[in-house]
Design a protein around this motif. Sequence first.
Motif, PDB file in Angstrom:
ATOM      1  N   THR A  23       0.537  -0.844  -0.177  1.00  0.00           N
ATOM      2  CA  THR A  23      -0.157  -0.424  -0.080  1.00  0.00           C
ATOM      3  C   THR A  23       0.974   1.304   0.031  1.00  0.00           C
ATOM      4  N   ALA A  24       1.878   0.882   0.636  1.00  0.00           N
ATOM      5  CA  ALA A  24       2.170   2.189   0.350  1.00  0.00           C
ATOM      6  C   ALA A  24       3.427   3.153  -0.736  1.00  0.00           C
ATOM      7  N   ALA A  25       3.308   2.112  -1.845  1.00  0.00           N
ATOM      8  CA  ALA A  25       3.748   2.173  -3.554  1.00  0.00           C
ATOM      9  C   ALA A  25       2.511   2.541  -3.486  1.00  0.00           C
ATOM     10  N   PHE A  26       1.729   2.599  -3.644  1.00  0.00           N
ATOM     11  CA  PHE A  26       0.203   3.564  -4.472  1.00  0.00           C
ATOM     12  C   PHE A  26       0.221   4.992  -4.413  1.00  0.00           C
ATOM     13  N   PRO A  27       1.459   5.286  -3.746  1.00  0.00           N
ATOM     14  CA  PRO A  27       0.639   7.367  -4.258  1.00  0.00           C
ATOM     15  C   PRO A  27       2.229   7.175  -5.465  1.00  0.00           C
ATOM     16  N   ALA A  28       3.082   7.043  -5.072  1.00  0.00           N
ATOM     17  CA  ALA A  28       4.301   6.951  -6.535  1.00  0.00           C
ATOM     18  C   ALA A  28       3.636   6.756  -7.786  1.00  0.00           C
ATOM     19  N   PHE A  29       2.047   5.918  -8.029  1.00  0.00           N
ATOM     20  CA  PHE A  29       0.802   5.795  -8.708  1.00  0.00           C
ATOM     21  C   PHE A  29      -0.032   6.192  -8.932  1.00  0.00           C
ATOM     22  N   LEU A  30       0.335   8.245  -8.525  1.00  0.00           N
ATOM     23  CA  LEU A  30      -1.333   8.528  -8.821  1.00  0.00           C
ATOM     24  C   LEU A  30      -1.342   8.836 -10.210  1.00  0.00           C
ATOM     25  N   GLN A  31       0.165   8.987 -11.108  1.00  0.00           N
ATOM     26  CA  GLN A  31       0.227   9.444 -12.463  1.00  0.00           C
ATOM     27  C   GLN A  31      -1.324   9.033 -12.948  1.00  0.00           C
ATOM     28  N   THR A  32      -1.481   7.091 -13.002  1.00  0.00           N
ATOM     29  CA  THR A  32      -2.581   6.681 -13.924  1.00  0.00           C
ATOM     30  C   THR A  32      -3.816   7.922 -13.851  1.00  0.00           C
TER      31      THR A  32
END
Length: 330
Positions: A279-288
């Motif tokens: 879950t900690a990685a999700f903010p990095a993928f907001l570009q989607t």
Amino acid sequence: MFPGLCVTRGVFSHRGCKFPPEIRAFPSAVRALSPPEINRLRVSAYSSAGSQHSEKYCLDIVRTRDYDGFLCSLLLPSAARRASLALRAFNVEIAQVKDLVTQKATGLMRMQFWRMAVEDVFRDKPPVQPVGAELWLAVKKHNLTKQWLLRIISEREKDLEDKTYRNLQELETYSENTYSSLLYLILECLGVRDVHADHAASHIGKAQGVVTCLRATPHYSQWRKVYLPMELCMLHGASQEDFLRGSREQSVKDVVYDIASQAHVHLQHARSFAKNVPTAAFPAFLQTVALEDYLQKVRKVDFDVFHPTLQKRNPLLPIQLYLRSWKAVY
């Protein structure tokens, strides 16, 4: 020794101001500090001395040249936000070399400057340049991987050749080495080193590179340049001249459809890893969110890449990003 402090003829001084003899023994105490302690002092000294200007410089350049990335960075945890902006500012600086220079030799010199700046960063020598200085802080704080930074430079350097991509695979390779590498670094800022997160980042980076190529097509057509994969253009019978004159013929739309579809496939692949991605990685993928927004808009205009609505910024994007961040999904 502290920055700005020196010992001249046995007298402890600071920028030419001599201190009383009673405290001349202080330098020996400084020399007794361990390397990690000295490094912490250097970081602290930089942070309090001139980092506000560098931080603002990075924030401004990202807000101006990478607005989607700017919004995504603002939604990262505070501990990673500044480093993310530094990385995105670095990416902007490297990416704009191609557009700013008229001769390849000049571009190569700029790339060499940034390559040397990265080497200095990892030799613990903070560059004077604002982005380089911020990058140094990011590396020291998050122990970033030098390989990803150098790979971005090398791939952008090859792009100075100003050649059209031969096929979609070439465009994906370029996207992996640039946009995906940037996402790997942002994951490191979040403290995430996970194979599933890396797989998701790889596909999201490829989708971003493909979408960016589409979004930039109207801009580059004004400069008599076309970078869309030649293989797809030949397959659908669309010539470079069709794109240069902003044609809206079906053959042009078919090329755009195939490219947009490939970006959508990469987004779907990235989301297929969601159950295994921390879950900690999700903010990095907001570009989607921004990528999905463009793909939906280009579909609504029947894949007319020159449609005026595609050149307008979505005023609801900040809200959409916030909601996706709040839901903790990508």
